[in-house]
Enzyme design. Structure first.
Site, PDB file in Angstrom:
ATOM      1  N   ASP A 168     -20.346  22.521  47.145  1.00 47.35           N
ATOM      2  CA  ASP A 168     -22.026  23.048  47.815  1.00 47.35           C
ATOM      3  C   ASP A 168     -21.665  24.160  46.035  1.00 47.35           C
ATOM      4  OD1 ASP A 168     -24.316  24.835  47.976  1.00 47.35           O
ATOM      5  OD2 ASP A 168     -22.831  24.607  50.098  1.00 47.35           O
TER       6      ASP A 168
ATOM      7  N   LYS B 271     -31.487  24.615  44.863  1.00 50.91           N
ATOM      8  CA  LYS B 271     -31.694  25.820  43.838  1.00 50.91           C
ATOM      9  C   LYS B 271     -32.504  25.802  42.507  1.00 50.91           C
ATOM     10  CE  LYS B 271     -30.834  29.594  47.016  1.00 50.91           C
ATOM     11  NZ  LYS B 271     -29.173  28.670  47.299  1.00 50.91           N
TER      12      LYS B 271
ATOM     13  N   PHE C 299     -21.735  30.173  52.063  1.00 48.44           N
ATOM     14  CA  PHE C 299     -23.206  30.048  53.468  1.00 48.44           C
ATOM     15  C   PHE C 299     -23.574  28.907  52.491  1.00 48.44           C
ATOM     16  CE2 PHE C 299     -27.290  29.542  52.638  1.00 48.44           C
ATOM     17  CZ  PHE C 299     -28.280  30.348  53.915  1.00 48.44           C
TER      18      PHE C 299
HETATM   19  C1  LIG Z   1     -29.369  29.002  48.754  1.00 53.09           C
HETATM   20  C2  LIG Z   1     -28.095  27.868  49.700  1.00 53.09           C
HETATM   21  C3  LIG Z   1     -27.563  26.974  50.111  1.00 53.09           C
HETATM   22  C4  LIG Z   1     -29.216  26.625  50.917  1.00 53.09           C
HETATM   23  O1  LIG Z   1     -30.070  26.336  50.596  1.00 53.09           O
HETATM   24  P1  LIG Z   1     -31.801  25.775  51.187  1.00 53.09           P
HETATM   25  O2  LIG Z   1     -32.391  25.894  49.981  1.00 53.09           O
HETATM   26  O3  LIG Z   1     -32.297  27.679  51.213  1.00 53.09           O
HETATM   27  O4  LIG Z   1     -32.011  25.770  52.172  1.00 53.09           O
HETATM   28  C5  LIG Z   1     -26.476  26.186  50.553  1.00 53.09           C
HETATM   29  N1  LIG Z   1     -25.486  26.155  50.203  1.00 53.09           N
HETATM   30  C6  LIG Z   1     -25.967  27.888  49.107  1.00 53.09           C
HETATM   31  C7  LIG Z   1     -24.298  27.707  47.992  1.00 53.09           C
HETATM   32  C8  LIG Z   1     -26.225  27.857  49.168  1.00 53.09           C
HETATM   33  O5  LIG Z   1     -26.472  29.168  47.984  1.00 53.09           O
END
Ligand SMILES: *Cc1c(COP(=O)(O)O)cnc(C)c1O
Length: 385
Positions: A209, A238, A124
């Protein structure tokens, strides 16, 4: 819009790992705003940093030098592999930026056809069109096509398949060291090392990521550290602002060379308000040595959860993850367990593969972990066999 399937509950205040609703009921927060409130709620030092900022400058555009942004860049580079930072406002924007940095690096080297990004199934990366294309989750892209091109998604753990998917048009391999939304799926350390080797052999960039796994969540500053490798590019968001929206793209100096003046930007990205809060988050981690206890707290959680799994072996199956990024694999439906936990005064988050995520604030106390066991056990008992 009806984009969220919300629980019918609202909160009035919070303190540490606790939230209180408008009727005065207390909830132990093991969701942390989906790994955002890494220092819990109502942290005095964060509050003070915000209060101080209120009478200072909130927003200055990136037309000018921003000292708070430079300080944050230095702090992040000091605790990571990186030499350069770009600031934005969310995880998706950070991953999108990371993809742009990777493609632009090859472009600036004259390799204009090197623009494909290899990603992994179950990942994701966000909800913008680019990050949706990178995540390749069929449920999330439905009705939003056409998707941007240049992404190839393969299952992880198959080194030969990964090798076979590398070509002269591959720009980067994008990976979450631990898939969060996908169900706390830990990418084995040898897989991350294998990716690093393939990247080095083929002049491909390794992009991590760490929007969810980064900033001490796994017990180290960044989850990639567990495999003793360093990536070329990293996306963060986050937890970075402890609840204040901010994201970052980090990279090495060499890789950032493609990002010349005018090549990328973000109006709100890295403004003094957001950066001063993120600086305070990082200072608190340093001063209070919070990261030193994360592994101990994790061990306590895991061994307690293993006992609960034995006691409720027809309902829950296994615990996985690292540090305070844990997941319980369920036999029963995960969303039912999350709902029963909510009724027992415990906030959890669902994830893929029928997993319930356990992600408390990183400064959680031992007593609150004991309280978690009581409440989670109550939730499990309230479920019929
Ligand atoms: C939550 C998340 C995102 C997206 O972050 P947003 O602030 O909601 O755009 C991207 N990559 C990972 C691994 C995430 O957990």
């Amino acid at each position: 819009m009806n984009t969220y399937d919300r629980y019918q509950i609202s909160f009035k205040r919070g303190q540490g790992s606790w939230l209180e609703d408008f009727d005065g009921n207390k909830y132990l927060d093991f969701a942390s705003g989906i790994a955002v409130n890494i220092l819990g709620h109502n942290h005095q030092r964060l509050n003070n940093a915000l209060k101080e900022r209120i009478d200072g400058l909130w927003h200055i555009s990136n037309l000018y030098k921003i000292p708070e942004q430079e300080e944050l860049s230095k702090r992040l580079c000091n605790i990571s592999f990186a030499d350069k930072a770009f600031f934005c406002n969310s995880g998706a924007e950070a991953v999108e930026g990371a993809i742009k940095v990777a493609r632009r690096y090859h472009f600036s080297k004259g390799n204009k056809k090197r623009n494909d990004i290899i990603t992994f199934e179950g990942s994701f990366h966000g909800r913008t069109l680019g990050t949706l294309a990178a995540s390749a989750n069929n449920k999330h892209i439905e009705g939003f096509g056409p998707m941007p091109e240049g992404f190839v998604s393969i299952p992880f753990g198959d080194h030969e398949l990964l090798k076979n998917n590398i070509s002269s048009s591959t720009a980067a391999i994008l990976v979450e060291p631990i898939q969060g939304e996908g169900g706390i799926r830990v990418i084995p350390e040898e897989c991350l090392r294998g990716i690093r080797v393939l990247c080095d052999e083929n002049d491909i960039l390794m992009v991590v990521d760490e929007v969810q796994s980064g900033l001490y969540r796994t017990g180290r500053a960044f989850a990639y550290e567990w495999s003793n490798i360093t990536p070329d590019i990293m996306a963060l968001a986050k937890g970075l602002g402890g609840g204040f929206p901010i994201g970052a793209v980090l990279s090495t100096k060499g890789v950032a060379e493609g990002m010349s003046s005018g090549s990328h930007g973000s109006t709100f990205g890295g403004n003094p308000l957001a950066c001063s809060i993120a600086n305070e988050v990082l200072k608190i981690f340093e001063d209070e040595k919070i990261s030193e206890n994360i592994t101990d707290k994790s061990n306590k959680l895991v061994s307690g959860l293993e006992k609960l799994i034995k006691r409720h072996k027809n309902k829950i199956k296994d615990v996985r993850g690292k540090g305070l990024m844990l997941g319980i694999e369920c036999y029963i439906e995960n969303s039912i367990l999350t709902e029963k936990s909510l009724e027992a005064g415990l906030l959890l988050v669902n994830a893929g593969e029928n997993v319930v995520r356990i992600m408390p604030p990183l400064n959680i106390t031992e007593e609150d972990i004991d309280e978690f066991f009581l409440r989670f056990n109550n939730a499990l008992e309230s479920l019929e066999n």
